[in-house]
Design a protein around this motif. Structure first.
Motif, PDB file in Angstrom:
ATOM      1  N   MET A 108       1.382  -1.173  -0.090  1.00 22.06           N
ATOM      2  CA  MET A 108       0.202  -0.068   0.513  1.00 22.06           C
ATOM      3  C   MET A 108       1.145   1.248  -0.370  1.00 22.06           C
ATOM      4  O   MET A 108       2.309   1.102   0.072  1.00 22.06           O
ATOM      5  N   GLY A 109       0.131   2.369  -0.339  1.00 15.03           N
ATOM      6  CA  GLY A 109       0.671   3.780  -0.360  1.00 15.03           C
ATOM      7  C   GLY A 109       2.662   3.327  -1.844  1.00 15.03           C
ATOM      8  O   GLY A 109       1.309   2.794  -2.894  1.00 15.03           O
ATOM      9  N   GLN A 110       3.045   3.994  -1.873  1.00 17.55           N
ATOM     10  CA  GLN A 110       3.813   4.159  -2.761  1.00 17.55           C
ATOM     11  C   GLN A 110       5.001   2.972  -2.639  1.00 17.55           C
ATOM     12  O   GLN A 110       5.942   2.723  -1.950  1.00 17.55           O
ATOM     13  N   THR A 111       4.438   1.850  -3.257  1.00 12.83           N
ATOM     14  CA  THR A 111       5.208   0.879  -3.356  1.00 12.83           C
ATOM     15  C   THR A 111       6.280   0.485  -4.186  1.00 12.83           C
ATOM     16  O   THR A 111       6.396   0.512  -5.508  1.00 12.83           O
ATOM     17  N   PRO A 112       8.256   0.146  -4.142  1.00 12.50           N
ATOM     18  CA  PRO A 112       8.745   0.379  -4.920  1.00 12.50           C
ATOM     19  C   PRO A 112       8.783  -1.576  -5.676  1.00 12.50           C
ATOM     20  O   PRO A 112       8.770  -2.271  -5.314  1.00 12.50           O
ATOM     21  N   SER A 113       9.505  -1.109  -6.791  1.00 13.16           N
ATOM     22  CA  SER A 113       9.550  -2.938  -7.445  1.00 13.16           C
ATOM     23  C   SER A 113      10.739  -3.090  -8.469  1.00 13.16           C
ATOM     24  O   SER A 113      10.512  -2.323  -9.327  1.00 13.16           O
ATOM     25  N   GLU A 153      -1.075  -6.935  -6.960  1.00 15.07           N
ATOM     26  CA  GLU A 153      -1.050  -7.544  -5.345  1.00 15.07           C
ATOM     27  C   GLU A 153      -1.352  -6.725  -4.601  1.00 15.07           C
ATOM     28  O   GLU A 153      -2.074  -6.437  -3.244  1.00 15.07           O
ATOM     29  N   GLU A 154      -1.300  -5.088  -4.350  1.00 14.69           N
ATOM     30  CA  GLU A 154      -2.006  -4.044  -4.218  1.00 14.69           C
ATOM     31  C   GLU A 154      -2.695  -3.636  -3.889  1.00 14.69           C
ATOM     32  O   GLU A 154      -3.218  -3.548  -2.995  1.00 14.69           O
ATOM     33  N   VAL A 155      -4.105  -3.954  -5.312  1.00 19.60           N
ATOM     34  CA  VAL A 155      -5.312  -3.863  -4.815  1.00 19.60           C
ATOM     35  C   VAL A 155      -6.082  -5.092  -3.663  1.00 19.60           C
ATOM     36  O   VAL A 155      -6.487  -4.854  -2.745  1.00 19.60           O
ATOM     37  N   LYS A 156      -4.832  -6.171  -3.741  1.00 16.24           N
ATOM     38  CA  LYS A 156      -5.580  -7.454  -3.135  1.00 16.24           C
ATOM     39  C   LYS A 156      -5.591  -6.868  -1.967  1.00 16.24           C
ATOM     40  O   LYS A 156      -6.111  -7.151  -1.081  1.00 16.24           O
ATOM     41  N   LYS A 157      -4.759  -6.239  -1.280  1.00 14.19           N
ATOM     42  CA  LYS A 157      -3.943  -6.066   0.002  1.00 14.19           C
ATOM     43  C   LYS A 157      -4.878  -4.971   0.771  1.00 14.19           C
ATOM     44  O   LYS A 157      -5.263  -4.922   1.541  1.00 14.19           O
ATOM     45  N   TRP A 158      -5.651  -4.200   0.059  1.00 20.21           N
ATOM     46  CA  TRP A 158      -6.550  -2.746   0.002  1.00 20.21           C
ATOM     47  C   TRP A 158      -7.882  -3.928   0.387  1.00 20.21           C
ATOM     48  O   TRP A 158      -8.773  -3.594   1.425  1.00 20.21           O
ATOM     49  N   ILE A 185      -3.758   3.584  -9.954  1.00 23.29           N
ATOM     50  CA  ILE A 185      -2.437   3.826  -9.531  1.00 23.29           C
ATOM     51  C   ILE A 185      -2.017   4.546 -10.984  1.00 23.29           C
ATOM     52  O   ILE A 185      -1.842   5.145 -11.663  1.00 23.29           O
ATOM     53  N   ASP A 186      -0.593   4.996  -9.816  1.00 22.58           N
ATOM     54  CA  ASP A 186       0.250   5.947 -10.464  1.00 22.58           C
ATOM     55  C   ASP A 186       1.250   5.136 -10.702  1.00 22.58           C
ATOM     56  O   ASP A 186       2.118   4.860  -9.683  1.00 22.58           O
ATOM     57  N   TYR A 187       2.230   5.180 -11.925  1.00 24.08           N
ATOM     58  CA  TYR A 187       3.803   4.395 -12.656  1.00 24.08           C
ATOM     59  C   TYR A 187       4.432   5.929 -11.983  1.00 24.08           C
ATOM     60  O   TYR A 187       4.456   6.321 -12.862  1.00 24.08           O
ATOM     61  N   TYR A 188       5.254   5.221 -11.007  1.00 26.92           N
ATOM     62  CA  TYR A 188       6.594   6.527 -11.100  1.00 26.92           C
ATOM     63  C   TYR A 188       7.986   5.309 -11.519  1.00 26.92           C
ATOM     64  O   TYR A 188       8.438   4.388 -11.278  1.00 26.92           O
ATOM     65  N   SER A 189       9.095   6.697 -12.008  1.00 22.56           N
ATOM     66  CA  SER A 189      10.444   6.064 -12.561  1.00 22.56           C
ATOM     67  C   SER A 189      10.866   5.934 -11.075  1.00 22.56           C
ATOM     68  O   SER A 189      10.971   7.440 -10.575  1.00 22.56           O
ATOM     69  N   ALA A 190      11.779   5.070 -10.572  1.00 23.92           N
ATOM     70  CA  ALA A 190      12.923   5.661  -9.402  1.00 23.92           C
ATOM     71  C   ALA A 190      14.159   5.136 -10.093  1.00 23.92           C
ATOM     72  O   ALA A 190      14.797   4.523 -10.669  1.00 23.92           O
ATOM     73  N   PRO A 191      15.093   5.645  -8.641  1.00 24.61           N
ATOM     74  CA  PRO A 191      16.777   5.242  -9.217  1.00 24.61           C
ATOM     75  C   PRO A 191      17.062   4.014  -9.789  1.00 24.61           C
ATOM     76  O   PRO A 191      16.690   3.187  -8.652  1.00 24.61           O
TER      77      PRO A 191
END
Length: 261
Positions: A1-6, A130-135, A201-207
């Protein structure tokens, strides 16, 4: 939940001719200076929505090679783990369909990278589910869930994304200054009650990782369409804030504190 790094470990309408062909009738003699304001054209969407799939708001993409395509791409589609209804699951587009979608949007992409892009696309959608199912497990752990339909909304910032972007502008050293690179709205159906819930669902890029593996962050949450979703959002935010506070206050682990029996 929240912002989940993948982390991603990737395996290798009909319309008439716009030109008038009949000669226009000669206008009557009049002043050569037009005094009437020009007529306004009706604004219209350039996409023929009659050809879109109502379940995902995407056009039906064929499996044929695109013009000027030099490399043949696989046409096999992968079945996801995401239920569409009681008897079927969603299928991901094949690399060829994915490439055709990029061409249709005018995005130039090297053909050799398309299969990797499809792997990342599929991985992120599985993580989002998977995040939807957690909620949803917060309400009913036994509820059967279906992804009834969805819509991609790239370029449309959600209110939360706008907030974090503003926070990054104010405090760039603490918050992300980049907007999400994509947004989806998923309509999730609870099978027992038939109730439908919209998820954003917002998709972000990370380093990237030191080894170069791409890293993404997903912000998955129920939309603030009703009081129940608002209550869930507040509860989760409170729990995450307390968990972060406890982690900050927890003393660092030290081997010297262990006692042998």
């Amino acid at each position: 939940m929240g912002q989940t790094p993948s982390r991603v470990d990737v395996p290798s309408t009909s319309s008439g001719c716009p030109v008038p062909h009949q000669p226009a009738p000669a206008p009557p003699a009049q002043c050569p200076v037009p005094h009437d304001p020009p007529a306004k054209k009706n604004a219209e969407c350039p996409i023929d929505h009659s050809s879109l799939n109502p379940l995902n708001q995407m056009p039906k993409l064929d499996q044929n090679m695109a013009p000027n395509q030099s490399t043949k791409l696989p046409t096999d589609r992968t079945e996801s783990s995401i239920p569409r209804d009681t008897s079927s699951k969603w299928e991901y587009p094949s690399p060829q369909q994915f490439y055709n979608a990029l061409v249709r949007k005018g995005w130039e992409t090297p053909e050799v990278h398309v299969e990797t892009m499809v792997d990342i696309h599929n991985f992120l959608n599985e993580q989002a589910w998977e995040e939807v199912k957690k909620w949803e497990r917060r309400r009913n752990s036994d509820e059967e869930l279906h992804l009834a339909r969805f819509k991609g909304r790239p370029g449309e910032l959600s209110p939360k994304a706008r907030f974090w972007l503003f926070a990054g502008w104010l405090l760039p050293s603490r918050f992300n200054t980049e907007p999400p690179f994509d947004r989806h709205d998923w309509i999730v159906r609870r099978a027992k009650s038939g109730e439908e819930v919209r998820y954003v669902i917002d998709y972000y890029s990370a380093p990237p990782e030191p080894d170069g593996s791409p890293v993404f962050s997903l912000d998955v949450r129920p939309a603030l369409d009703n009081f129940g979703n608002l209550k869930d959002r507040i509860a989760v935010a409170t729990e995450e804030a307390w968990a972060s506070y406890r982690d900050d206050k927890r003393p660092p682990h030290s081997d010297s504190s262990k006692r042998s029996s």
